[in-house]
Design a protein around this motif. Structure first.
Motif, PDB file in Angstrom:
ATOM      1  N   ASP A  83       0.830  -1.213   0.000  1.00 46.49           N
ATOM      2  CA  ASP A  83       0.000   0.000   0.000  1.00 46.49           C
ATOM      3  C   ASP A  83       0.860   1.257   0.000  1.00 46.49           C
ATOM      4  O   ASP A  83       0.586   2.213  -0.731  1.00 46.49           O
ATOM      5  CB  ASP A  83      -0.932   0.014   1.215  1.00 46.49           C
ATOM      6  N   GLU A  84       1.920   1.281   0.827  1.00 40.21           N
ATOM      7  CA  GLU A  84       2.828   2.432   0.864  1.00 40.21           C
ATOM      8  C   GLU A  84       3.526   2.607  -0.478  1.00 40.21           C
ATOM      9  O   GLU A  84       3.698   3.723  -0.956  1.00 40.21           O
ATOM     10  CB  GLU A  84       3.889   2.249   1.945  1.00 40.21           C
ATOM     11  N   ALA A  87       1.286   4.144  -3.087  1.00 36.91           N
ATOM     12  CA  ALA A  87       0.965   5.552  -2.813  1.00 36.91           C
ATOM     13  C   ALA A  87       2.056   6.506  -3.305  1.00 36.91           C
ATOM     14  O   ALA A  87       1.839   7.709  -3.347  1.00 36.91           O
ATOM     15  CB  ALA A  87       0.742   5.751  -1.318  1.00 36.91           C
ATOM     16  N   ASN A  88       3.205   5.974  -3.672  1.00 43.77           N
ATOM     17  CA  ASN A  88       4.328   6.801  -4.120  1.00 43.77           C
ATOM     18  C   ASN A  88       4.610   6.556  -5.590  1.00 43.77           C
ATOM     19  O   ASN A  88       4.792   5.415  -6.000  1.00 43.77           O
ATOM     20  CB  ASN A  88       5.579   6.481  -3.300  1.00 43.77           C
TER      21      ASN A  88
END
Length: 108
Positions: A83-84, A87-88
């Motif tokens: 997920d992280e 997000a980038n």
């Protein structure tokens, strides 16, 4: 054992981090000055530049989360969740869980 004593003592760790930062900055400056170099330029704030294929994928059966991990030289790991990562859109800096080093994960 010597590494644990150095990293476990706040004063010794501060000296170590300062020396490491100086070494990385010098290496990055040297790389930039060598226009014929075929090496990837290291960002002075990152211990290493890695790609997702360099990292191991871990699936947490309980939560359903997916994590990517990379071993640090201190014995701990750099870890980022899927997920992280999603997000980038650009490179991500991932801190080690056990020392002050970080890696730069290239965007894919």
């Amino acid at each position: 054992q010597n590494a644990w004593e150095t990293l476990g003592d706040p004063k010794k760790r501060a000296c170590y981090d300062a020396a490491l930062s100086s070494t990385l900055t010098s290496a990055a400056t040297s790389e930039r000055g060598n226009s014929s170099s075929t090496h990837t330029h290291l960002d002075a704030s990152a211990w290493a530049e890695v790609t997702l294929s360099d990292m191991a994928r871990l699936d947490d059966q309980d939560s359903g989360e997916v994590y990517y991990v990379y071993d640090c030289r201190c014995g701990d790991t750099y870890e980022i969740s899927d997920d992280e990562l999603r997000a980038n859109e650009s490179a991500v800096y991932i801190p080690c869980g056990g020392c002050s080093l970080q890696i730069r994960l290239e965007a894919t």
